[in-house]
Design a protein around this motif. Structure first.
Motif, PDB file in Angstrom:
ATOM      1  N   HIS A 106      -3.040   5.012  -2.078  1.00 17.54           N
ATOM      2  CA  HIS A 106      -4.033   3.952  -1.874  1.00 17.54           C
ATOM      3  C   HIS A 106      -4.874   4.254  -0.634  1.00 17.54           C
ATOM      4  CE1 HIS A 106      -1.069   1.311  -4.159  1.00 17.54           C
ATOM      5  NE2 HIS A 106      -2.173   1.293  -4.888  1.00 17.54           N
ATOM      6  N   LEU A 107      -4.198   4.663   0.436  1.00 14.59           N
ATOM      7  CA  LEU A 107      -4.899   4.988   1.673  1.00 14.59           C
ATOM      8  C   LEU A 107      -5.819   6.190   1.487  1.00 14.59           C
ATOM      9  CD1 LEU A 107      -1.994   4.438   4.201  1.00 14.59           C
ATOM     10  CD2 LEU A 107      -3.858   2.879   3.628  1.00 14.59           C
ATOM     11  N   VAL A 134     -13.411   6.826  -0.185  1.00 16.09           N
ATOM     12  CA  VAL A 134     -14.521   5.890  -0.371  1.00 16.09           C
ATOM     13  C   VAL A 134     -15.298   5.720   0.941  1.00 16.09           C
ATOM     14  CG1 VAL A 134     -15.073   3.466  -0.820  1.00 16.09           C
ATOM     15  CG2 VAL A 134     -13.486   4.684  -2.313  1.00 16.09           C
ATOM     16  N   ILE A 135     -14.603   5.616   2.057  1.00  9.71           N
ATOM     17  CA  ILE A 135     -15.283   5.479   3.355  1.00  9.71           C
ATOM     18  C   ILE A 135     -16.116   6.713   3.657  1.00  9.71           C
ATOM     19  CG2 ILE A 135     -14.860   5.384   5.846  1.00  9.71           C
ATOM     20  CD1 ILE A 135     -12.573   3.446   5.246  1.00  9.71           C
ATOM     21  N   VAL A 160      -8.957   4.943  -0.201  1.00 10.11           N
ATOM     22  CA  VAL A 160      -9.787   4.215   0.768  1.00 10.11           C
ATOM     23  C   VAL A 160     -10.509   5.194   1.686  1.00 10.11           C
ATOM     24  CG1 VAL A 160      -9.698   2.646   2.748  1.00 10.11           C
ATOM     25  CG2 VAL A 160      -8.416   2.113   0.672  1.00 10.11           C
ATOM     26  N   ALA A 161      -9.825   6.234   2.163  1.00  8.85           N
ATOM     27  CA  ALA A 161     -10.450   7.234   3.036  1.00  8.85           C
ATOM     28  C   ALA A 161     -11.584   7.960   2.317  1.00  8.85           C
ATOM     29  CB  ALA A 161      -9.399   8.224   3.525  1.00  8.85           C
ATOM     30  N   LEU A 199       0.835  -1.201   0.000  1.00  3.74           N
ATOM     31  CA  LEU A 199       0.000   0.000   0.000  1.00  3.74           C
ATOM     32  C   LEU A 199       0.868   1.248   0.000  1.00  3.74           C
ATOM     33  CD1 LEU A 199      -2.788  -0.947   2.540  1.00  3.74           C
ATOM     34  CD2 LEU A 199      -2.970  -0.804   0.079  1.00  3.74           C
TER      35      LEU A 199
END
Length: 93
Positions: free
Chosen positions: A10-11, A17-18, A14-15, A6
């Protein structure tokens, strides 16, 4: 494909999308619920370790007549208003 693992972007994805899935208003509630769940899990794991240690020490001493105290599940450590006793059959152990 995942040679580098990662990376920071990438993180970030993800953040984002959350935040899009849960919305910014529900995130504190989700985090609070996750924190309570982690505290409960931690306290239950600690209780199981202590119970195992007392059973092994009482098993060595030959003290099988003493019945263990009933366990109580708490919503979070220190919260007694939501605590409820477990329905365990101590004779089956």
């Amino acid at each position: 494909m995942l040679r580098n693992g990662l990376e920071p972007w990438h993180l970030l994805i993800v953040a984002v999308v959350i935040i899009l899935l849960f919305g910014s208003k529900k995130l504190p509630d989700v985090a609070r619920g996750l924190g309570k769940s982690m505290r409960i899990l931690k306290s239950e794991a600690k209780a199981m370790k202590e119970e195992g240690a007392t059973q092994s020490s009482s098993g060595q001493a030959g003290d099988e007549a003493a019945e263990p105290a009933p366990r109580v599940i708490q919503a979070a450590p220190g919260e007694t208003e939501m605590a409820r006793p477990t329905a365990e059959n101590h004779a089956a152990r």
